[in-house]
Scaffold this motif. Structure first.
Motif, mmCIF file in Angstrom:
data_model
loop_
_atom_site.group_PDB
_atom_site.id
_atom_site.type_symbol
_atom_site.label_atom_id
_atom_site.label_comp_id
_atom_site.label_asym_id
_atom_site.label_seq_id
_atom_site.Cartn_x
_atom_site.Cartn_y
_atom_site.Cartn_z
ATOM 1 N N ARG A 64 -1.998 0.344 4.952
ATOM 2 C CA ARG A 64 -3.452 0.331 4.996
ATOM 3 C C ARG A 64 -3.926 -0.544 3.845
ATOM 4 O O ARG A 64 -3.230 -0.707 2.835
ATOM 5 N N PRO A 65 -5.101 -1.115 3.982
ATOM 6 C CA PRO A 65 -5.593 -1.951 2.884
ATOM 7 C C PRO A 65 -5.920 -1.090 1.659
ATOM 8 O O PRO A 65 -6.343 0.058 1.785
ATOM 9 N N ASP A 66 -5.688 -1.655 0.501
ATOM 10 C CA ASP A 66 -6.045 -0.961 -0.737
ATOM 11 C C ASP A 66 -7.551 -1.028 -0.924
ATOM 12 O O ASP A 66 -8.139 -2.111 -0.974
ATOM 13 N N VAL A 67 -8.153 0.126 -0.989
ATOM 14 C CA VAL A 67 -9.601 0.201 -1.194
ATOM 15 C C VAL A 67 -9.838 1.054 -2.431
ATOM 16 O O VAL A 67 -9.329 2.174 -2.535
ATOM 17 N N ILE A 68 -10.576 0.509 -3.352
ATOM 18 C CA ILE A 68 -10.880 1.247 -4.574
ATOM 19 C C ILE A 68 -11.958 2.267 -4.265
ATOM 20 O O ILE A 68 -13.023 1.924 -3.733
ATOM 21 N N VAL A 69 -11.661 3.510 -4.568
ATOM 22 C CA VAL A 69 -12.641 4.580 -4.375
ATOM 23 C C VAL A 69 -12.774 5.320 -5.707
ATOM 24 O O VAL A 69 -11.827 5.394 -6.487
ATOM 25 N N PRO A 70 -13.925 5.865 -5.963
ATOM 26 C CA PRO A 70 -14.092 6.566 -7.235
ATOM 27 C C PRO A 70 -13.231 7.823 -7.267
ATOM 28 O O PRO A 70 -13.053 8.510 -6.261
#
Length: 99
Positions: A64-70
């Protein structure tokens, strides 16, 4: 005619430093001959147009794509802790004072 003889089994046993009885030599000669016949049968089935493969099914890495989440704030992370001190989990000391 068998593909492997009792004498060949005895020779292989000597090379492998195996002490086989006369009965074992006869038994293993039959078993090894059977194995060689099965290998020949498999070799005859393999077609030249079939490419060699290690796995018959297609293998794809699922990512899965790396997505920055808090992430959690220190207050949220420590909210369920039984004891907290200076924005850290406080736990009982298990080592000596000097360590």
């Amino acid at each position: 005619m068998p593909d492997i003889s009792r004498d060949e089994v005895a020779h292989l046993a000597r090379l492998s430093r195996l002490a086989l009885s006369e009965a074992e030599l006869d038994e293993f000669a039959g078993q090894l001959d059977s194995i060689l016949h099965h290998v020949k049968a498999v070799a005859e089935v393999a077609a030249d147009e079939v490419p060699p493969t290690a796995n018959p099914g297609a293998i794809a890495n699922v990512t899965r794509p790396d997505v920055i989440v808090p992430g959690l704030t220190p207050l949220q992370a420590l909210s369920g802790a039984p004891n907290a001190e200076d924005d850290r989990f406080a736990v009982p000391q298990i080592l000596g004072e000097s360590e």
